[in-house]
Design a protein around this motif. Structure first.
Motif, short mmCIF file in Angstrom:
data_model
loop_
_atom_site.label_atom_id
_atom_site.label_comp_id
_atom_site.label_asym_id
_atom_site.label_seq_id
_atom_site.Cartn_x
_atom_site.Cartn_y
_atom_site.Cartn_z
N ILE A 149 0.85 -1.18 0.00
CA ILE A 149 0.00 0.00 0.00
C ILE A 149 0.89 1.24 0.00
CG2 ILE A 149 -1.78 1.31 1.24
CD1 ILE A 149 -2.83 -1.37 0.28
N ALA A 150 0.62 2.15 -0.91
CA ALA A 150 1.31 3.45 -0.94
C ALA A 150 0.33 4.47 -1.48
CB ALA A 150 2.55 3.39 -1.82
N TYR A 151 0.33 5.64 -0.90
CA TYR A 151 -0.56 6.73 -1.31
C TYR A 151 -2.02 6.30 -1.27
CZ TYR A 151 3.94 8.51 -2.70
OH TYR A 151 5.26 8.90 -2.69
N GLY A 152 -2.35 5.41 -0.34
CA GLY A 152 -3.72 4.94 -0.17
C GLY A 152 -4.20 3.96 -1.21
N LEU A 153 -3.30 3.44 -2.03
CA LEU A 153 -3.65 2.50 -3.11
C LEU A 153 -2.88 1.20 -2.96
CD1 LEU A 153 -3.45 5.02 -6.09
CD2 LEU A 153 -5.53 4.23 -4.94
N ALA A 192 -7.08 10.76 -13.67
CA ALA A 192 -7.32 11.49 -12.41
C ALA A 192 -6.41 10.96 -11.30
CB ALA A 192 -8.79 11.37 -12.01
N ILE A 193 -6.25 9.64 -11.24
CA ILE A 193 -5.35 9.04 -10.25
C ILE A 193 -3.91 9.44 -10.55
CG2 ILE A 193 -4.43 6.87 -9.33
CD1 ILE A 193 -7.24 5.65 -9.99
N GLU A 194 -3.52 9.35 -11.82
CA GLU A 194 -2.17 9.75 -12.23
C GLU A 194 -1.90 11.19 -11.83
OE1 GLU A 194 0.52 10.43 -16.27
OE2 GLU A 194 -1.65 10.19 -16.43
N GLU A 224 0.95 15.14 -8.40
CA GLU A 224 0.93 16.27 -7.46
C GLU A 224 1.62 15.90 -6.14
OE1 GLU A 224 -3.16 17.35 -6.90
OE2 GLU A 224 -3.12 18.79 -8.55
N LEU A 225 1.37 14.69 -5.67
CA LEU A 225 1.91 14.24 -4.39
C LEU A 225 3.40 13.94 -4.44
CD1 LEU A 225 -0.96 11.84 -3.26
CD2 LEU A 225 -0.37 14.05 -2.23
N THR A 226 3.89 13.44 -5.59
CA THR A 226 5.25 12.92 -5.65
C THR A 226 6.23 13.79 -6.44
OG1 THR A 226 4.77 11.56 -7.60
CG2 THR A 226 4.43 10.54 -5.43
#
Length: 104
Positions: A3-7, A88-90, A95-97
């Protein structure tokens, strides 16, 4: 799986042929010792094919080599999601990474 970034992610693998030929989002990492850095994030209707034939694979290898690390790959499969859902996920993961490869 991890699990990373909630996925939930399949990987990490060095071999792009280890992935399923289904839709999803992929992450490319540089692993140096115990340190992990995201190099790239993308999406595809066929993750296995995209990673096996990616136009930025050399760029990933160069970034990893310069850092003294190795390229590792992971995929989050998005069964039932269309291209807009994958994008949208990408976008959120970018944005996060803030990956250095594949700037959009």
């Amino acid at each position: 799986m991890f699990i990373a970034y909630g996925l939930e992610w399949d990987g990490t693998f060095k071999d792009p042929n280890r992935f399923k030929g289904v839709g999803g989002v992929y992450m490319v990492w540089c692993k140096k010792g115990e340190d992990w850095k995201v190099l790239d994030v993308g999406e595809s209707g066929n993750v296995a094919e995209r990673l096996a034939n990616h136009d930025r694979a050399l760029q990933w290898a160069l970034h990893a080599a310069f850092a003294g690390g190795e390229v590792h790959l992971a995929a989050h499969y998005t069964l039932g999601a269309d291209a807009d859902g994958r994008r949208a996920i990408e976008h959120k993961l970018r944005e996060l990474t803030c990956p250095p490869c594949g700037v959009r």
